[in-house]
Design an enzyme around this catalytic site. Structure first.
Site, PDB file in Angstrom:
ATOM      1  N   GLY A   1      35.996  48.975  26.209  1.00  0.00           N
ATOM      2  CA  GLY A   1      35.295  48.066  26.958  1.00  0.00           C
ATOM      3  C   GLY A   1      34.005  47.669  26.543  1.00  0.00           C
TER       4      GLY A   1
ATOM      5  N   SER B   1      37.795  44.074  14.108  1.00  0.00           N
ATOM      6  CA  SER B   1      36.444  44.123  14.705  1.00  0.00           C
ATOM      7  C   SER B   1      36.776  45.472  15.707  1.00  0.00           C
ATOM      8  CB  SER B   1      36.313  43.254  15.799  1.00  0.00           C
ATOM      9  OG  SER B   1      35.183  43.539  16.648  1.00  0.00           O
TER      10      SER B   1
ATOM     11  N   CYS C   1      39.504  40.393  24.754  1.00  0.00           N
ATOM     12  CA  CYS C   1      39.468  41.671  24.903  1.00  0.00           C
ATOM     13  C   CYS C   1      40.251  42.165  26.414  1.00  0.00           C
ATOM     14  CB  CYS C   1      38.264  42.345  25.006  1.00  0.00           C
ATOM     15  SG  CYS C   1      38.060  44.055  25.273  1.00  0.00           S
TER      16      CYS C   1
ATOM     17  N   GLY D   1      48.417  48.564  16.495  1.00  0.00           N
ATOM     18  CA  GLY D   1      49.022  49.687  15.604  1.00  0.00           C
ATOM     19  C   GLY D   1      50.544  49.056  15.370  1.00  0.00           C
TER      20      GLY D   1
ATOM     21  N   ASN E   1      43.737  51.598  23.560  1.00  0.00           N
ATOM     22  CA  ASN E   1      42.230  52.005  23.677  1.00  0.00           C
ATOM     23  C   ASN E   1      41.927  51.195  24.877  1.00  0.00           C
ATOM     24  OD1 ASN E   1      40.082  49.924  22.955  1.00  0.00           O
ATOM     25  ND2 ASN E   1      41.647  49.333  21.795  1.00  0.00           N
TER      26      ASN E   1
ATOM     27  N   LYS F   1      31.858  45.242  15.370  1.00  0.00           N
ATOM     28  CA  LYS F   1      32.182  45.686  16.944  1.00  0.00           C
ATOM     29  C   LYS F   1      31.969  44.452  17.767  1.00  0.00           C
ATOM     30  CE  LYS F   1      33.399  47.718  20.506  1.00  0.00           C
ATOM     31  NZ  LYS F   1      35.050  47.756  20.744  1.00  0.00           N
ATOM     32  N   GLY F   2      32.684  44.251  18.852  1.00  0.00           N
ATOM     33  CA  GLY F   2      32.185  43.164  19.695  1.00  0.00           C
ATOM     34  C   GLY F   2      30.774  43.255  20.181  1.00  0.00           C
TER      35      GLY F   2
HETATM   36  C1  LIG Z   1      39.410  51.259  18.976  1.00  0.00           C
HETATM   37  C2  LIG Z   1      39.382  49.829  19.159  1.00  0.00           C
HETATM   38  C3  LIG Z   1      38.488  48.984  19.319  1.00  0.00           C
HETATM   39  C4  LIG Z   1      38.678  47.463  19.462  1.00  0.00           C
HETATM   40  N1  LIG Z   1      37.373  46.523  19.705  1.00  0.00           N
HETATM   41  C5  LIG Z   1      37.449  45.366  19.649  1.00  0.00           C
HETATM   42  C6  LIG Z   1      36.280  44.661  19.655  1.00  0.00           C
HETATM   43  O1  LIG Z   1      35.351  45.120  19.774  1.00  0.00           O
HETATM   44  N2  LIG Z   1      36.700  43.186  19.625  1.00  0.00           N
HETATM   45  C7  LIG Z   1      37.783  42.656  19.155  1.00  0.00           C
HETATM   46  O2  LIG Z   1      37.834  41.343  19.165  1.00  0.00           O
HETATM   47  N3  LIG Z   1      38.799  43.431  18.889  1.00  0.00           N
HETATM   48  C8  LIG Z   1      38.807  44.651  18.920  1.00  0.00           C
HETATM   49  N4  LIG Z   1      39.754  45.388  18.654  1.00  0.00           N
HETATM   50  C9  LIG Z   1      41.215  44.948  18.515  1.00  0.00           C
HETATM   51  C10 LIG Z   1      41.244  44.941  16.975  1.00  0.00           C
HETATM   52  O3  LIG Z   1      40.233  44.271  16.096  1.00  0.00           O
HETATM   53  C11 LIG Z   1      42.645  44.043  16.521  1.00  0.00           C
HETATM   54  O4  LIG Z   1      42.588  42.859  16.935  1.00  0.00           O
HETATM   55  C12 LIG Z   1      44.004  45.044  17.455  1.00  0.00           C
HETATM   56  O5  LIG Z   1      43.826  46.446  17.129  1.00  0.00           O
HETATM   57  C13 LIG Z   1      45.126  44.673  16.629  1.00  0.00           C
HETATM   58  O6  LIG Z   1      45.169  45.126  15.203  1.00  0.00           O
HETATM   59  P1  LIG Z   1      45.533  46.651  14.685  1.00  0.00           P
HETATM   60  O7  LIG Z   1      46.899  46.916  15.113  1.00  0.00           O
HETATM   61  O8  LIG Z   1      45.367  46.573  13.110  1.00  0.00           O
HETATM   62  O9  LIG Z   1      44.675  47.357  15.192  1.00  0.00           O
HETATM   63  C14 LIG Z   1      39.709  46.829  18.839  1.00  0.00           C
HETATM   64  C15 LIG Z   1      40.850  47.775  18.816  1.00  0.00           C
HETATM   65  C16 LIG Z   1      40.699  48.928  18.735  1.00  0.00           C
HETATM   66  C17 LIG Z   1      41.927  49.903  18.423  1.00  0.00           C
END
Ligand SMILES: Cc1cc2nc3c(=O)[nH]c(=O)nc-3n(C[C@H](O)[C@H](O)[C@H](O)COP(=O)(O)O)c2cc1C
Length: 304
Positions: free
Chosen positions: A73, A22, A131, A218, A70, A46-47
């Site tokens: 919000g 997401s 979040c 990341g 990030n 997206k959320g």
């Molecule tokens: C720019 C950005 C926006 C995100 N928005 C959401 C969101 O809307 N809802 C959610 O549950 N997680 C959100 N996340 C979290 C990611 O879905 C994920 O759980 C987190 O980034 C860890 O995984 P990754 O290291 O592969 O990015 C967001 C992450 C990033 C970087």
């Protein structure tokens, strides 16, 4: 060829275990010539909140040498726009779409779940109680087992869709959270969301992010996420979706071996939009090399 399919949720089989996380690929509507959503196991949007949200003040993103901070919000157009604009598009796709929902009260979570129930094009809900970048709600519910269970129960009662609950690493005991939401009826858990973090601009003597703190994702979070997935997978019976820093096929295989049934890829896709597809290919190649024919030979392999 090895069979990469998995049974993730009641009545829902995915063709492979790689899911777009997401918030890192919007609603999947923007044409992306580098990555075809049809090649993924599933896609999480997206959320989404009841009302549209503008998100936090800028700056909202900062790259660190080890990952991404990030504080978006939860900027989103609101549930009605998602139903009108995106669901009809998703209904024509073969890849299942999970809607990530976020709210400021238990009642709001239930309203969202009810509104999205039986909307064509939506295969499951991912309940975001994790979040770290909003002033009210969300993580407020996700940081104690009691409130996490209350949200899960309310959502389950409001929808016939399968429910995944997305857990936070910003807690003292993620295992207790996972067990609480499982007891409250969650069909699966996903973990982790971002780890709270911050950066300071030493010339301006001010926090870099408009929201002061943000969430770290990341490569930097991968070992933390992996340990949490390993512990949770040993403590619940429902499927676990591993997430956090997965960048390569090898990373994904580690999460699967730790006991995850599927993985979500977020930040890596911001750097390389083909990363999720390359991860699918790389899992397939590993299975060929090790003469594995089905995912059950990989899932939990490091636990046996
Ligand atoms: C720019 C950005 C926006 C995100 N928005 C959401 C969101 O809307 N809802 C959610 O549950 N997680 C959100 N996340 C979290 C990611 O879905 C994920 O759980 C987190 O980034 C860890 O995984 P990754 O290291 O592969 O990015 C967001 C992450 C990033 C970087």
């Amino acid at each position: 060829m090895p069979d990469l399919s998995i049974q993730l949720l009641p009545g829902l089989k995915l063709k492979n275990p790689v899911i777009a996380a997401s918030g890192t690929a919007g609603y999947g509507d923007e044409p992306n010539r580098l990555c075809d959503i049809a090649d993924l196991g599933a896609f999480v949007c997206k959320g989404t909140t009841l009302k549209p949200r503008a998100g936090n003040p800028q700056p909202r993103i900062m790259e660190t040498p080890y990952g991404l901070l990030n504080a978006i919000g939860l900027q989103n157009p609101g549930v009605e726009a998602v139903i009108e604009k995106y669901a009809p598009l998703w209904a024509g796709w073969t890849t299942p779409i999970f809607v990530n929902i976020a709210a400021e009260s238990v009642d709001e979570y239930a309203k969202l779940a009810h509104r999205l129930d039986k909307v064509p094009g939506i295969a499951a809900l991912e309940v975001n109680i994790s979040c770290p970048n909003v002033a009210a709600g969300c993580l407020e519910f996700g940081s104690t087992p009691e409130s996490a269970a209350a949200v899960t129960r309310a959502v389950k009662n409001a929808t016939s869709l399968p429910v995944i609950v997305k857990l936070t690493p910003n807690t003292s005991d993620i295992v207790a959270l996972a067990q609480a939401v499982e007891s409250a009826g969650a069909d699966a858990v996903s973990l982790i969301n971002t780890l709270r973090g911050m950066a300071i601009d030493i010339k301006k003597r001010k926090p870099v992010l408009g929201n002061i703190t943000g969430g770290l994702s990341g490569s930097a979070v991968k070992p933390v996420a992996l340990a949490m997935v390993y512990r949770v997978a040993g403590a619940v019976k429902v499927p676990v979706i591993g997430c956090g820093g997965i960048t390569t096929g090898e990373d994904a295989i580690e999460f699967l071996m730790a006991g995850a049934t599927a993985v979500e890829v977020g930040t890596a896709a911001l750097v390389n939009p083909r990363a999720p597809i390359e991860i699918v290919k790389s899992i397939e190649n590993y299975m060929l090399e090790w003469k594995l024919t089905e995912m059950s030979q990989l899932i939990g392999a490091a636990r046996r």
